[in-house]
Design an enzyme around this catalytic site. Structure first.
Site, PDB file in Angstrom:
ATOM      1  CE  LYS A 279      -4.409   1.571   1.819  1.00 19.46           C
ATOM      2  NZ  LYS A 279      -5.329   1.061   3.028  1.00 19.46           N
ATOM      3  CD  GLU A 363     -19.267  -2.624   9.310  1.00 20.74           C
ATOM      4  OE1 GLU A 363     -18.609  -1.352   8.592  1.00 20.74           O
ATOM      5  OE2 GLU A 363     -19.387  -3.781   8.884  1.00 20.74           O
ATOM      6  NE  ARG A 391     -20.788  -2.724   5.336  1.00 17.60           N
ATOM      7  CZ  ARG A 391     -20.262  -3.328   4.749  1.00 17.60           C
ATOM      8  NH1 ARG A 391     -18.954  -4.338   5.425  1.00 17.60           N
ATOM      9  NH2 ARG A 391     -19.341  -3.233   3.752  1.00 17.60           N
TER      10      ARG A 391
END
Length: 620
Positions: A279, A363, A391
């Site tokens: 990344k 979540e 969610r």
């Protein structure tokens, strides 16, 4: 712009370039991304890490007939460059400009609109079944990061995909991060594969030896290498699920990715191509601080520093108050779903590592885990973005509120968040949370209000949600700071005839509306609702007889929102009262700056003023 990038103008152009041009093209793309994102802001670290991965996919596939489904979609900038959208980067994430995520209306090479994590395998599997049922032969590829594999939806899809008897390619983009560093068993498992010297050294030695003697033997070994891996790779989780595993592949080598995808296309079942990427690759500040450059504001290229200093935000206030409350009370714990930095819990983690829990992109689990902590006598605070809390609706209702457990939901990025667009606007939470019994919902008018509400919530002892917006915290109205009582509002300015009843961030807007109305010869009363549920009916009973026009103001969709609930109560108790609702229309809101969006949605101060004046004249 370099010479090779000049030759990329439409889909498929990369396949016309010679293989030896790929390293230079990758460098040109990185320089392009850094230059453009430094001006507009955007997702940088994830895109820098996926340059060669994307190039390899585009060389191995025939788009748009073949399909790429990007999980989340924040790593699709190189894909956009390779599909003829270079010019769009001048307006990236700007109002009316190019989205920072895949959008089917932008290009036929964008197979699916994404923005939330962990759904790409499910989508890809649906594409595969549609292809097979219609007699198609195209290739379907889902690209998912290792961070998204912490989400339960991805495992549901993998379980289903394991039964396939037809080709489906899952590219696992493994960089050991989601936004923050990854956590959990899958992360550890992939790290074992990533660093397995036994396997990597053995593979390299065998391939090098065979390559010097017989290239044909290399091809035979590549086809049979899953047998070798079973002895050298720890666990072989994917193989045991019935999914063929290829890798690990150097994801920052375009041709290696291309060849791996070409190999995978020949396999008549689900296959995971495990690629290792870095990344932020190619830009030192992003490599050092990948979380900060996940989603960045405009910055100076030379230093990586922001071009403008950020003001104290609501997230900063939450961070400071959480540390104070945890210092005073050892039962206070914090939970995040892979967003520790984003929700302001980094310092909390450093100070109270045993009381901080990052559950990954999960979540639903975060909420039910919090319910267990609450049932065990702790005081859990679930810090989550509004858009991601959607969610966990079932878990909030069934696991927290049904049992009246003392869980605090700190809902960051509530309201219009701007540049990330439809999938990230936090404009539905007041509506869906208002349907759940036992749940108190509140919102601060300014930075001191947030501090007061967090302290109240941790004393309250029942389910409670606090919503607050992204960005700089409003520092006006400091002199109006009344103690918090359940369901009680704050009267800011006492006037007559018109009652402005505003929620959270809209109190600041209401102050401007009041100033506009004063210039028109009207002197409205302004009330900070503070509590959305229960809202202050006693205040309404007191003021409505002398205020024939009631105006509700909220940064939430109209359907099921604060205004609708207030209007229903008013119609039952004061049927002659005129109610004007200032709310977001029931629509998906595109990307753009919050100020421009508010104006386009008619919830800015001038638009609300016009609506009030029209209603006042109509009443007269």
């Amino acid at each position: 712009m370099g010479n090779w990038l000049d030759q990329i103008n439409e889909t498929g152009d990369i396949r016309k370039l010679p293989p030896d041009a790929m390293p230079e093209l990758a460098s040109e793309i990185r320089a392009f991304l850094i230059r453009k994102v430094s001006v507009t802001g955007g997702h940088l670290a994830s895109n820098l890490g996926a340059v060669e991965l994307t190039m390899g996919l585009h060389r191995a596939l025939n788009l748009p007939e073949d399909k790429i489904i990007w999980d989340v979609g924040h790593q699709s900038y190189t894909h956009k460059i390779l599909t003829g959208r270079k010019d769009g980067f001048d307006s990236l994430r700007q109002f009316g400009g190019m989205s920072g995520f895949p959008k089917r209306h932008e290009s036929d090479t964008d197979a699916f609109d994404t923005g939330h994590a962990s759904n790409s395998i499910s989508v890809g599997l649906g594409y595969v079944k549609a292809r097979d049922l219609t007699g198609g032969t195209n290739t379907i590829v889902s690209v998912i990061g290792d961070g998204a594999l912490t989400g339960g939806l991805s495992y549901e899809a993998l379980n289903n995909a394991s039964q396939l008897k037809t080709n489906f390619i899952i590219v696992l983009n493994d960089n050991n991060r989601s936004i923050s560093e990854n956590v959990g068993g899958m992360s550890s498992y992939l790290n074992d594969i990533r660093t397995s010297d036994k396997y990597l050294d053995f593979r390299e030695k065998v391939y090098n030896s065979l390559q010097s003697r017989s290239p044909q033997a290399v091809d035979r070994v590549r086809k049979a290498k899953n047998i070798v891996k079973s002895f050298f790779v720890p666990g072989m989780l994917f193989e045991e699920l019935g999914i063929t595993y290829l890798g690990p592949i150097d994801g920052n080598d375009t041709l290696a990715v291309q060849h791996a995808i070409e190999d995978a296309k020949r396999i008549r079942k689900a296959v995971i191509v495990h690629v290792i990427t870095k990344k932020g690759d190619g830009y030192a500040p992003a490599e050092r601080h990948p979380a900060r450059f996940h989603g960045t504001s405009p910055f100076e290229i030379e230093t990586g520093l922001p071009k403008s200093l950020s003001q104290v935000g609501y997230t900063d206030i939450f961070s400071t108050v959480m540390i104070k409350m945890a210092t005073r009370d050892p039962k206070v714990v914090a939970i995040t779903a892979a967003m520790g930095d984003g929700v302001g819990l980094k310092r909390f983690h450093n100070i109270f590592p045993d009381r901080f829990f990052d559950v990954g992109i999960a979540e639903e689990h975060a909420v039910t885990f919090a319910a267990g902590l609450a049932a065990g006598g702790m005081k859990p605070v679930v810090a989550v973005y509004s858009t991601f809390l959607q969610r966990a609706y079932d878990e909030i209702a069934e696991d927290v509120c049904l049992q009246d457990l003392p869980v605090v939901f700190a809902i960051d990025r509530a309201g219009l968040v701007g540049a990330d667009g439809e999938t990230h606007q936090g404009i539905y939470d007041l509506s869906f949370l208002s349907t759940i019994p036992n749940l108190v919902i509140c919102a601060p008018k300014n930075k001191w209000g947030l501090s007061d509400l967090i302290k109240f919530a941790l004393r309250y002892g029942h389910p409670i949600a606090i919503r607050y917006p992204r960005g700089a915290a409003y520092d006006g109205l400091k002199e109006y700071r009344k103690s918090v009582s359940l369901g009680k509002s704050e009267t800011i300015y006492e006037g007559k005839d018109i009652l402005l009843f505003a929620v959270g961030s809209m109190v600041e807007t209401a102050v401007k509306v009041r100033e506009n109305l004063l210039r028109e010869g009207l002197n409205p009363t302004l009330v900070n609702a503070r509590f959305v549920r229960p809202f202050d009916t006693e205040m309404l009973k007191e003021k409505l007889p002398t205020h024939p026009l009631l105006v509700t103001m909220e940064e939430n969709v109209a359907s099921g929102g604060f205004g609708e609930h207030v209007q229903a109560w008013v119609q039952e108790n004061f049927p002659e009262e005129k109610v004007v609702k200032a709310a977001i229309p029931d629509t998906f809101v595109p990307h753009g700056s919050p100020d421009l969006l508010k104006k386009s949605l008619h919830i800015d101060a001038d638009s609300v003023t016009e609506k009030i004046l029209a209603a006042w004249k109509e009443r007269a």
